[in-house]
Every structure is written in structure tokens, then in C-alpha cells.
Motif scaffolding. Sequence first.
Motif, mmCIF file in Angstrom:
data_model
loop_
_atom_site.group_PDB
_atom_site.id
_atom_site.type_symbol
_atom_site.label_atom_id
_atom_site.label_comp_id
_atom_site.label_asym_id
_atom_site.label_seq_id
_atom_site.Cartn_x
_atom_site.Cartn_y
_atom_site.Cartn_z
ATOM 1 N N ILE A 1 0.859 -1.187 0.000
ATOM 2 C CA ILE A 1 0.000 0.000 0.000
ATOM 3 C C ILE A 1 0.889 1.228 0.000
ATOM 4 N N PHE A 2 0.500 2.231 -0.761
ATOM 5 C CA PHE A 2 1.247 3.487 -0.821
ATOM 6 C C PHE A 2 0.321 4.630 -0.417
ATOM 7 N N VAL A 3 0.768 5.421 0.542
ATOM 8 C CA VAL A 3 -0.001 6.558 1.063
ATOM 9 C C VAL A 3 0.798 7.822 0.777
ATOM 10 N N ILE A 4 0.254 8.700 -0.046
ATOM 11 C CA ILE A 4 0.905 9.988 -0.305
ATOM 12 C C ILE A 4 0.275 10.995 0.644
ATOM 13 N N ALA A 5 1.019 11.346 1.672
ATOM 14 C CA ALA A 5 0.504 12.179 2.760
ATOM 15 C C ALA A 5 1.252 13.500 2.827
ATOM 16 N N CYS A 6 1.609 14.020 1.673
ATOM 17 C CA CYS A 6 2.194 15.367 1.618
ATOM 18 C C CYS A 6 1.057 16.389 1.719
ATOM 19 N N ASN A 7 1.379 17.666 1.640
ATOM 20 C CA ASN A 7 0.309 18.663 1.662
ATOM 21 C C ASN A 7 -0.347 18.759 0.283
ATOM 22 N N SER A 8 -1.311 19.661 0.156
ATOM 23 C CA SER A 8 -2.136 19.717 -1.053
ATOM 24 C C SER A 8 -1.470 20.428 -2.220
ATOM 25 N N ILE A 9 -0.229 20.860 -2.044
ATOM 26 C CA ILE A 9 0.585 21.293 -3.183
ATOM 27 C C ILE A 9 1.535 20.172 -3.589
ATOM 28 N N GLU A 10 2.233 19.605 -2.618
ATOM 29 C CA GLU A 10 3.246 18.604 -2.927
ATOM 30 C C GLU A 10 2.640 17.275 -3.387
ATOM 31 N N THR A 11 1.452 16.902 -2.894
ATOM 32 C CA THR A 11 0.837 15.647 -3.333
ATOM 33 C C THR A 11 0.462 15.684 -4.809
ATOM 34 N N PRO A 12 -0.344 16.662 -5.274
ATOM 35 C CA PRO A 12 -0.626 16.680 -6.714
ATOM 36 C C PRO A 12 0.622 16.911 -7.564
ATOM 37 N N LYS A 13 1.581 17.671 -7.048
ATOM 38 C CA LYS A 13 2.826 17.855 -7.809
ATOM 39 C C LYS A 13 3.494 16.512 -8.071
ATOM 40 N N LEU A 14 3.577 15.652 -7.054
ATOM 41 C CA LEU A 14 4.194 14.342 -7.216
ATOM 42 C C LEU A 14 3.416 13.473 -8.205
ATOM 43 N N LEU A 15 2.093 13.511 -8.143
ATOM 44 C CA LEU A 15 1.280 12.724 -9.081
ATOM 45 C C LEU A 15 1.521 13.180 -10.514
ATOM 46 N N LEU A 16 1.611 14.487 -10.713
ATOM 47 C CA LEU A 16 1.850 15.013 -12.055
ATOM 48 C C LEU A 16 3.260 14.690 -12.534
ATOM 49 N N LEU A 17 4.231 14.739 -11.628
ATOM 50 C CA LEU A 17 5.605 14.401 -11.985
ATOM 51 C C LEU A 17 5.734 12.954 -12.471
ATOM 52 N N SER A 18 4.812 12.103 -12.048
ATOM 53 C CA SER A 18 4.907 10.667 -12.305
ATOM 54 C C SER A 18 4.270 10.242 -13.618
ATOM 55 N N GLY A 19 3.921 11.192 -14.469
ATOM 56 C CA GLY A 19 3.353 10.853 -15.764
ATOM 57 C C GLY A 19 4.289 9.987 -16.598
ATOM 58 N N ASP A 20 3.699 9.027 -17.305
ATOM 59 C CA ASP A 20 4.465 8.147 -18.189
ATOM 60 C C ASP A 20 3.524 7.661 -19.293
ATOM 61 N N GLU A 21 3.945 6.644 -20.045
ATOM 62 C CA GLU A 21 3.117 6.171 -21.154
ATOM 63 C C GLU A 21 1.776 5.645 -20.682
ATOM 64 N N ARG A 22 1.763 5.011 -19.514
ATOM 65 C CA ARG A 22 0.503 4.470 -18.987
ATOM 66 C C ARG A 22 -0.364 5.565 -18.381
ATOM 67 N N ASN A 23 0.284 6.622 -17.914
ATOM 68 C CA ASN A 23 -0.425 7.715 -17.228
ATOM 69 C C ASN A 23 0.041 9.037 -17.827
ATOM 70 N N PRO A 24 -0.396 9.349 -19.057
ATOM 71 C CA PRO A 24 0.149 10.529 -19.749
ATOM 72 C C PRO A 24 -0.135 11.848 -19.038
ATOM 73 N N ASN A 25 -1.204 11.920 -18.243
ATOM 74 C CA ASN A 25 -1.533 13.153 -17.515
ATOM 75 C C ASN A 25 -1.081 13.111 -16.062
ATOM 76 N N GLY A 26 -0.359 12.057 -15.686
ATOM 77 C CA GLY A 26 0.054 11.892 -14.305
ATOM 78 C C GLY A 26 -0.668 10.735 -13.654
ATOM 79 N N VAL A 27 -0.080 10.196 -12.604
ATOM 80 C CA VAL A 27 -0.673 9.084 -11.872
ATOM 81 C C VAL A 27 -1.974 9.528 -11.204
#
Length: 546
Positions: free
Chosen positions: A286-312
Motif C-alpha cells: 500500500i502506498f499513502v501519499i501524505a504530503c500537503n495539497s501542493i506537494e501531493t498533486p505535484k508528485l502525481l503530475l511528476l509521475s506521468g508516463d506512457e501508462r499515465n500521460p496526464n500523471g498518476v
Amino acid sequence: MANDYAADVVVVGTGVVGCLVAEHMLDAGLSVLMLEAGPRVDRWRIVENYRNLPPSLRQHWNAPYPPKPWAPHLESRTDTEVAEYLQLEGPDARAFRQGYVRYAGGATWHWAGICWRMVPDDFRLKTLYGVGRDWAFDYHVLEPYYTRAEYAMGVCGPADPALQWPPIRSRPYPMGPLPFGPGEQRLTDAAARIGLKNLPAPQARNSGVSYDGRPACCGNNNCFPVCPIAAKYDAASALPKIEAKGGRILANAVVYRIETDAKNSAVQAVHYFDPDKASHRVTGKIFVIACNSIETPKLLLLSGDERNPNGVANSSDQVGRNMMDQPKLIAEVTLAEPLWTGVGPVQNSSIMNTSQGEFRSRHSGAMLRMENAARSGIGGAAALKKGLVGKALDTEIRRLSACTARLTIEHEPLPQAQNRVTLSSKKDWLGINKPHIYNDVGDYVRRSAKEYTVPLLRRLAAELGATDFQLSTEFLNSDHIMGGCIMGADPATSVVDVDCRSHDHHNLFLPGGAAMTTGGSGNSTITMAALALKAADGIVDQLKHG
């Protein structure tokens, strides 16, 4: 690339949300690894940093927390430094100049400790008033988790339902309220004369007794930027408890990528940089992203790849959208008679009945309060600017310390899709994109300030005996960051479900402020904590029952 670490539950972030989840997981017999971008630091070091600040910087809550090159955060000492990390844009960009810190313990190091719950109507804005969104559940679903959070954090508050907000509780507060200082009592009396009710603030601070190994509050008046004795709950004091239960904490571990499996239905690892810019991979169930509401979406967007072109977790295109804070206006007032703020915590009461009413179909509600900070530093600086010396200087310092105050309005925000975090083209020391934030408080808030809250604040100031009233010229940040991974029942219009589980990846949880559907008028931390505990129950159930 190393693959040194694994755990049943991997938690990214060591603030209140991460700590509450981690401790619940450990109590359930699960292994936990926590990753923190910033350093771990002793309390005495922060206290010394604060004491050694020049008076002009002591009003900046994050000033005692210098950022590390690998974990930058906003430094509010100068506008130039502000521009270095948060890339702000929009008609109300200034209102999102958030003062969080990337240290182990997160923003709880310098929070005020205030724990106002949202009230039932706050969960049904769309149904009742035709604005915003409705939550996916009502107040009564979250109430048991509010209570659990209050006991986990040690919240003091009044036993009299007439002084509670809201008076809908399954258990009393763990401790009684802290007493009002003379300034707060004056405010309470003045508010009552114009039909307002100033209430004792529930707060995660020990009132006259020790609780959970922390001492009783002794009245230090610098709760932000730091409680020197840990009478106030902060996540930094929770971390040793987590380690004692077997949890592992890695500081200076900057997570920059979330990796999904081949089917894209689950997360299988997170990747982080250490201060030497070496990359590491961490696996888990299980993975819990418990950053604040700027850093959490930033990390999801940073994680974009072929499977997730707009971010995880972003098939809905809602990651980073609906960012909220309570747009704040402040008034510096001068009074004819001494008020004497500064006795007790920096915030100890609030006027909450201004947050509710049928007017919410047209404009926002708001919380009103007086900041209970001692004014001696502010008064001294102001007196020196007048060029006074000797007895005249001493007299003016005393007058400005006793006869000035700060009154604050914090407005209820609406979730708006255009208010969002995206990735800036500018990068930090590690080569990670900085957050770019667009912010417009909207006409809902602007109408409130014009028609409702500012006129009301002027009446309150007059009732206190104000001879001068200087209102801020723009909306300011309240540091109550919400939104970015909004909750909802429909995966097409939301990011997480009612347990803060990603609609897209069944083992990814995004609890806390990022999941909040609306923001209300009160401080957001206790709602974030309640959502963390609700998510924790969901995680345990998922791991034990599939």
C-alpha cells in the motif's frame, strides 16, 4: 539505483496525516516505512533559530526553518525568495503564498493547533445553496473520525454544548478549554454586543494537564513558529512513538516518481533522491501519499508516463485542480484603551456563527478572530520608525504594545477547477519541476468581503474602541491548503473515493487536505486528520480482507 527498502505500507510525508496513518498501521501489525523530503531536526534547534532571528523576521512563521537545497520550500522573508520555489499566477496569486515547511513533522511544527470541525451544512453546499460541491458523505459519517483524531492528537475544548462548534459530538473533548486572556475577553464582550459569539477554540494543546507524554501548556506566546516544550501536538513529537512501535523513518528522501504496474491498476514502487542525488526504489503493498495539497498533486503530475500521460491517478484530469485556502483579510487596529493581547496561545478563540446562513447561496461565510499574539515586537518596531528616543520611545512602545491588535477574516472558498497546481518549467536543485499555482478567489469570496465580512469587522473594531482601522489591500494566505485530489463518488469528476483511495490505482491512498471536497471557514487540520483515520481503516480492511 538501489532497491534497499520495502514495507507493507509506504507513507510519503511525515506531517499529521502521515503520522496518524502510520501509527494506525503499526497498531494493526503492519510494517511501515515513512519517507520525508526534508531533514529531521531537534526542537531545541528550532527554538534557538527563532530566538536568534531579528525582530523584523519573527512574524514569518517559516523563518526558523531554513530549507535544504534538495527540499526547497517558500521563504517568506523577501518577495525574491518567494519566487524561487512557488510559481504563483492569477488575480489573487498573493493569496496562495503558502508557508509550509518540508521538515520531518511538516507544517505541524508551526501550526496554531486550532481544531475547528466542519459542520453539517458544510458537507452539502450544492444541495443547500446551489454552489460548490456536495461531499460524498455527510457530517455523521466523519464524526467518529473527528473524535478519534481529537483523542489521538490531544485536543482541549469546552464541555458546554453552547460553546462547542458544532455541538454534535459522540464524546467530550479529552481536556477542558484554556482560559481567555484579557484581550480575548474584551473581544468576546464586544462581539456579544453586536450579536456575534466568540467561542473558545478547540486546539491540540494540553490545557493544565499532561497528555500523551506531552506537558501542560505554560502560556508561551510563540506557538507559531514553534512550541518550545511540545505542549502543542506536532508530528515531530509523534515520530519517536512511531519508531518505538517498529516504524522506520527515512529523512532527506525526496520522492519524485510513483511507479505503477504493467496493468496500471496498482502502484508497485516509489522512487526518491537522497541529498547526493542518488536514486532509490521502495516497494510495498500500500502506498499513502501524505504530503500537503501542493506537494501531493505535484508528485502525481511528476509521475506521468506512457501508462499515465496526464500523471498518476489522473484519468479524471482533476489532479491539481480545485485548490483551496481560506482567503484572508487582516485589519491592524489602534484602540483608545489597552487591550493586552499575548496572554496564552497565539490563537485561542474564534467567531464561527458568521460562517453559516442562507447568504451562502450568494457569498461565502467566514470565520472572524483576533490574533492573540503579544504586540511588543510589533509595537517596538513601529515606535523605532518614528525616530523616538529615551522616555518618549519607551512610552510609545508601551502604548503600541497594549493598544493595538490584529483582527482577521478567513473566508470560505469554493472548489474551482481553474485554481490548480501544474508543473513549472523551472526546476529545483534536484532537477524536479517546481509547482506552478494559479489562484483566483472568485466572486463568491469577493462579494462576501464587500457586502458582509469587512463591514462586520469594522463594526466589531468600533465596538472594541478602535481609533484607526487599516485593512489589507489584497487577499492573503491562511496556510490551510486543501484540494488538488478532490473526493467524489464519480471517477470521471474526482480523484479519490470516500476512503481517499485513488479511483485509478487500488493500492494508492491520498488522504488529508488534498481530498477535501470543500473547505469551510475553519482551520482544516482536524478534518485532514479525520480523513486520515478513515483512510487508515480502509487500508487495514483492504489488506486483511482483500
